[in-house]
Scaffold this motif. Structure first.
Motif, PDB file in Angstrom:
ATOM      1  N   GLY A   1     -64.767  78.202   1.533  1.00 26.01           N
ATOM      2  CA  GLY A   1     -63.377  78.602   1.468  1.00 26.01           C
ATOM      3  C   GLY A   1     -62.731  78.551   2.838  1.00 26.01           C
ATOM      4  O   GLY A   1     -63.409  78.628   3.864  1.00 26.01           O
ATOM      5  N   ALA A   2     -61.408  78.409   2.851  1.00 28.26           N
ATOM      6  CA  ALA A   2     -60.658  78.372   4.105  1.00 28.26           C
ATOM      7  C   ALA A   2     -59.291  79.009   3.897  1.00 28.26           C
ATOM      8  O   ALA A   2     -58.652  78.793   2.865  1.00 28.26           O
ATOM      9  N   TYR A   3     -58.871  79.802   4.863  1.00 30.25           N
ATOM     10  CA  TYR A   3     -57.525  80.376   4.915  1.00 30.25           C
ATOM     11  C   TYR A   3     -56.770  79.698   6.043  1.00 30.25           C
ATOM     12  O   TYR A   3     -57.289  79.535   7.146  1.00 30.25           O
ATOM     13  N   VAL A   4     -55.534  79.309   5.766  1.00 30.72           N
ATOM     14  CA  VAL A   4     -54.658  78.710   6.769  1.00 30.72           C
ATOM     15  C   VAL A   4     -53.357  79.504   6.750  1.00 30.72           C
ATOM     16  O   VAL A   4     -52.883  79.904   5.688  1.00 30.72           O
ATOM     17  N   LYS A   5     -52.792  79.723   7.918  1.00 27.59           N
ATOM     18  CA  LYS A   5     -51.545  80.494   7.996  1.00 27.59           C
ATOM     19  C   LYS A   5     -50.435  79.663   8.614  1.00 27.59           C
ATOM     20  O   LYS A   5     -50.677  78.721   9.374  1.00 27.59           O
ATOM     21  N   SER A   6     -49.211  80.029   8.270  1.00 30.80           N
ATOM     22  CA  SER A   6     -48.013  79.471   8.873  1.00 30.80           C
ATOM     23  C   SER A   6     -47.193  80.639   9.402  1.00 30.80           C
ATOM     24  O   SER A   6     -46.807  81.518   8.636  1.00 30.80           O
ATOM     25  N   MET A   7     -46.961  80.651  10.691  1.00 31.95           N
ATOM     26  CA  MET A   7     -46.191  81.741  11.288  1.00 31.95           C
ATOM     27  C   MET A   7     -44.708  81.651  10.919  1.00 31.95           C
ATOM     28  O   MET A   7     -44.078  82.657  10.638  1.00 31.95           O
ATOM     29  N   SER A   8     -44.164  80.452  10.911  1.00 28.27           N
ATOM     30  CA  SER A   8     -42.737  80.314  10.609  1.00 28.27           C
ATOM     31  C   SER A   8     -42.449  80.591   9.136  1.00 28.27           C
ATOM     32  O   SER A   8     -41.433  81.187   8.794  1.00 28.27           O
ATOM     33  N   GLY A   9     -43.321  80.148   8.262  1.00 23.04           N
ATOM     34  CA  GLY A   9     -43.133  80.372   6.834  1.00 23.04           C
ATOM     35  C   GLY A   9     -43.648  81.720   6.383  1.00 23.04           C
ATOM     36  O   GLY A   9     -43.452  82.125   5.248  1.00 23.04           O
ATOM     37  N   ASP A  10     -44.336  82.444   7.291  1.00 24.08           N
ATOM     38  CA  ASP A  10     -44.907  83.757   6.984  1.00 24.08           C
ATOM     39  C   ASP A  10     -45.741  83.702   5.697  1.00 24.08           C
ATOM     40  O   ASP A  10     -45.629  84.543   4.824  1.00 24.08           O
ATOM     41  N   THR A  11     -46.545  82.654   5.586  1.00 21.35           N
ATOM     42  CA  THR A  11     -47.328  82.421   4.373  1.00 21.35           C
ATOM     43  C   THR A  11     -48.775  82.110   4.740  1.00 21.35           C
ATOM     44  O   THR A  11     -49.047  81.521   5.779  1.00 21.35           O
ATOM     45  N   THR A  12     -49.674  82.505   3.845  1.00 19.10           N
ATOM     46  CA  THR A  12     -51.096  82.199   3.999  1.00 19.10           C
ATOM     47  C   THR A  12     -51.529  81.353   2.809  1.00 19.10           C
ATOM     48  O   THR A  12     -51.192  81.646   1.668  1.00 19.10           O
ATOM     49  N   TYR A  13     -52.277  80.297   3.085  1.00 20.00           N
ATOM     50  CA  TYR A  13     -52.786  79.399   2.047  1.00 20.00           C
ATOM     51  C   TYR A  13     -54.305  79.455   2.066  1.00 20.00           C
ATOM     52  O   TYR A  13     -54.905  79.529   3.135  1.00 20.00           O
ATOM     53  N   TRP A  14     -54.914  79.412   0.876  1.00 25.23           N
ATOM     54  CA  TRP A  14     -56.363  79.380   0.825  1.00 25.23           C
ATOM     55  C   TRP A  14     -56.822  78.369  -0.203  1.00 25.23           C
ATOM     56  O   TRP A  14     -56.151  78.104  -1.188  1.00 25.23           O
ATOM     57  N   VAL A  15     -57.973  77.782   0.087  1.00 26.48           N
ATOM     58  CA  VAL A  15     -58.598  76.795  -0.799  1.00 26.48           C
ATOM     59  C   VAL A  15     -60.083  77.109  -0.855  1.00 26.48           C
ATOM     60  O   VAL A  15     -60.696  77.450   0.159  1.00 26.48           O
TER      61      VAL A  15
ATOM     62  N   ALA B   1     -65.343  71.588   6.371  1.00 24.99           N
ATOM     63  CA  ALA B   1     -64.327  70.632   6.833  1.00 24.99           C
ATOM     64  C   ALA B   1     -63.428  70.193   5.681  1.00 24.99           C
ATOM     65  O   ALA B   1     -62.211  70.068   5.843  1.00 24.99           O
ATOM     66  N   GLY B   2     -64.014  69.987   4.496  1.00 28.32           N
ATOM     67  CA  GLY B   2     -63.235  69.548   3.336  1.00 28.32           C
ATOM     68  C   GLY B   2     -62.244  70.586   2.864  1.00 28.32           C
ATOM     69  O   GLY B   2     -61.071  70.281   2.622  1.00 28.32           O
ATOM     70  N   VAL B   3     -62.688  71.842   2.723  1.00 25.62           N
ATOM     71  CA  VAL B   3     -61.768  72.871   2.245  1.00 25.62           C
ATOM     72  C   VAL B   3     -60.737  73.220   3.319  1.00 25.62           C
ATOM     73  O   VAL B   3     -59.599  73.553   2.995  1.00 25.62           O
ATOM     74  N   THR B   4     -61.118  73.138   4.590  1.00 24.29           N
ATOM     75  CA  THR B   4     -60.156  73.385   5.665  1.00 24.29           C
ATOM     76  C   THR B   4     -59.058  72.329   5.655  1.00 24.29           C
ATOM     77  O   THR B   4     -57.862  72.649   5.775  1.00 24.29           O
ATOM     78  N   ALA B   5     -59.451  71.066   5.488  1.00 24.51           N
ATOM     79  CA  ALA B   5     -58.455  69.987   5.416  1.00 24.51           C
ATOM     80  C   ALA B   5     -57.538  70.167   4.212  1.00 24.51           C
ATOM     81  O   ALA B   5     -56.315  69.959   4.315  1.00 24.51           O
ATOM     82  N   ASP B   6     -58.097  70.574   3.074  1.00 21.19           N
ATOM     83  CA  ASP B   6     -57.275  70.802   1.881  1.00 21.19           C
ATOM     84  C   ASP B   6     -56.286  71.953   2.079  1.00 21.19           C
ATOM     85  O   ASP B   6     -55.135  71.884   1.639  1.00 21.19           O
ATOM     86  N   ALA B   7     -56.740  73.030   2.738  1.00 16.35           N
ATOM     87  CA  ALA B   7     -55.845  74.158   2.988  1.00 16.35           C
ATOM     88  C   ALA B   7     -54.735  73.771   3.972  1.00 16.35           C
ATOM     89  O   ALA B   7     -53.574  74.165   3.802  1.00 16.35           O
TER      90      ALA B   7
ATOM     91  N   CYS C   1     -49.069  75.079  11.017  1.00 12.81           N
ATOM     92  CA  CYS C   1     -50.236  75.548  10.273  1.00 12.81           C
ATOM     93  C   CYS C   1     -51.447  75.648  11.205  1.00 12.81           C
ATOM     94  O   CYS C   1     -51.700  74.756  12.004  1.00 12.81           O
ATOM     95  N   GLU C   2     -52.169  76.743  11.074  1.00 10.36           N
ATOM     96  CA  GLU C   2     -53.408  76.893  11.834  1.00 10.36           C
ATOM     97  C   GLU C   2     -54.416  77.669  10.999  1.00 10.36           C
ATOM     98  O   GLU C   2     -54.055  78.485  10.146  1.00 10.36           O
ATOM     99  N   VAL C   3     -55.690  77.383  11.267  1.00 12.65           N
ATOM    100  CA  VAL C   3     -56.776  77.986  10.492  1.00 12.65           C
ATOM    101  C   VAL C   3     -56.909  79.453  10.875  1.00 12.65           C
ATOM    102  O   VAL C   3     -57.035  79.795  12.050  1.00 12.65           O
ATOM    103  N   LEU C   4     -56.892  80.296   9.867  1.00 11.78           N
ATOM    104  CA  LEU C   4     -57.098  81.726  10.063  1.00 11.78           C
ATOM    105  C   LEU C   4     -58.581  82.066   9.981  1.00 11.78           C
ATOM    106  O   LEU C   4     -59.063  82.929  10.702  1.00 11.78           O
ATOM    107  N   GLY C   5     -59.309  81.378   9.103  1.00  8.75           N
ATOM    108  CA  GLY C   5     -60.749  81.608   8.983  1.00  8.75           C
ATOM    109  C   GLY C   5     -61.359  80.791   7.868  1.00  8.75           C
ATOM    110  O   GLY C   5     -60.668  80.335   6.956  1.00  8.75           O
ATOM    111  N   THR C   6     -62.672  80.600   7.955  1.00  8.66           N
ATOM    112  CA  THR C   6     -63.429  79.900   6.908  1.00  8.66           C
ATOM    113  C   THR C   6     -64.634  80.760   6.542  1.00  8.66           C
ATOM    114  O   THR C   6     -65.068  81.606   7.318  1.00  8.66           O
ATOM    115  N   TRP C   7     -65.175  80.523   5.336  1.00 10.99           N
ATOM    116  CA  TRP C   7     -66.355  81.261   4.914  1.00 10.99           C
ATOM    117  C   TRP C   7     -67.162  80.447   3.923  1.00 10.99           C
ATOM    118  O   TRP C   7     -66.706  79.430   3.419  1.00 10.99           O
ATOM    119  N   ARG C   8     -68.400  80.927   3.690  1.00 10.27           N
ATOM    120  CA  ARG C   8     -69.329  80.234   2.801  1.00 10.27           C
ATOM    121  C   ARG C   8     -70.110  81.258   1.980  1.00 10.27           C
ATOM    122  O   ARG C   8     -70.664  82.210   2.538  1.00 10.27           O
TER     123      ARG C   8
END
Length: 164
Positions: A53-67, A76-82, A94-101
Motif C-alpha cells: 500500500g501507498a499513501y500520497v498527499k497533495s498540499m494544495s488540494g489538501d487531499t490524501t490518496y491511497w492505493v 514501487a507499483g502501488v506508489t506509482a499508482d497512488a 504530490c508527494e509520498v506520505l508513506g508505504t507499507w506491506r
C-alpha cells in the motif's frame, strides 16, 4: 494364537494393498514446516502474494490518496499508482506520505500554529496504526485536535494453483 497371527498378517497386507489418502497432512516442499503457507493441499501448491500500500498527499488540494495491491509490482507499483491518482485529480505537488506491506496504515492530521501536519503510521492492525497516529499528534501538539482517518489494512493473499 493362530487366529491372531493370521489377523495380524491380513491387516498388514491390507494396508499395503489399499493405501489410504491422508487428508490431515498435505505435502510440503523440502525444508518447509508442516502447516506452513507453502504446503500443498490435494495436488495444489499454495502461492503467497504480498500485499502493498501507498499513501500520497497533495498540499494544495489538501487531499490524501491511497492505493493497495497484491503482487502488483511491489511498493514501487502501488506508489506509482497512488502518484498517478493524485496527479489525475489536477494536483502538481504530490508527494509520498508513506508505504507499507502486509499490515495496516493510518493517516491523520493536526494543526500547529496554522500549519497542517499530516501523519502516517503503520501497525499490526487498524487499532494499533490509529493509536500510533494519535500518539504522534500528541507529540506535535498536545492540546490540538487530532483527526485520524480510518485505517487501511492489507494482508498477503494466498491462492491455490495446481502442480504442473
Amino acid at each position: 494364537m493362530c487366529f491372531r497371527f493370521f489377523a495380524l498378517i491380513f491387516f498388514g497386507f491390507s494396508i499395503l494393498l489399499f493405501p489410504v489418502d491422508s487428508f490431515s497432512q498435505p505435502r510440503c516442499p523440502l525444508g518447509t514446516m508442516p502447516g506452513s503457507m507453502d504446503c500443498s493441499i490435494r495436488g495444489h501448491h499454495v502461492v503467497r502474494y504480498e500485499g502493498y500500500g501507498a499513501y500520497v498527499k497533495s498540499m494544495s488540494g489538501d487531499t490524501t490518496y491511497w492505493v493497495t495491491g497484491a503482487d502488483s509490482g511491489g511498493l514501487a507499483g502501488v506508489t506509482a499508482d497512488a502518484m498517478t491518482a493524485c496527479r489525475r485529480a489536477g494536483n502538481d505537488d504530490c508527494e509520498v506520505l508513506g508505504t507499507w506491506r502486509n499490515s495496516c496504515a493510518s493517516v491523520g492530521s493536526v494543526n500547529l500554529e496554522g500549519i497542517k501536519h499530516r501523519i502516517f503510521r503503520t501497525g499490526s492492525n487498524g487499532r494499533a496504526s490509529r493509536r500510533a497516529v494519535r500518539q504522534e499528534c500528541s507529540a506535535i501538539s498536545p492540546s490540538a485536535e487530532c483527526k485520524v482517518h480510518k485505517a487501511v489494512c492489507i494482508d498477503f493473499r494466498t491462492d491455490l494453483v495446481p502442480y504442473y
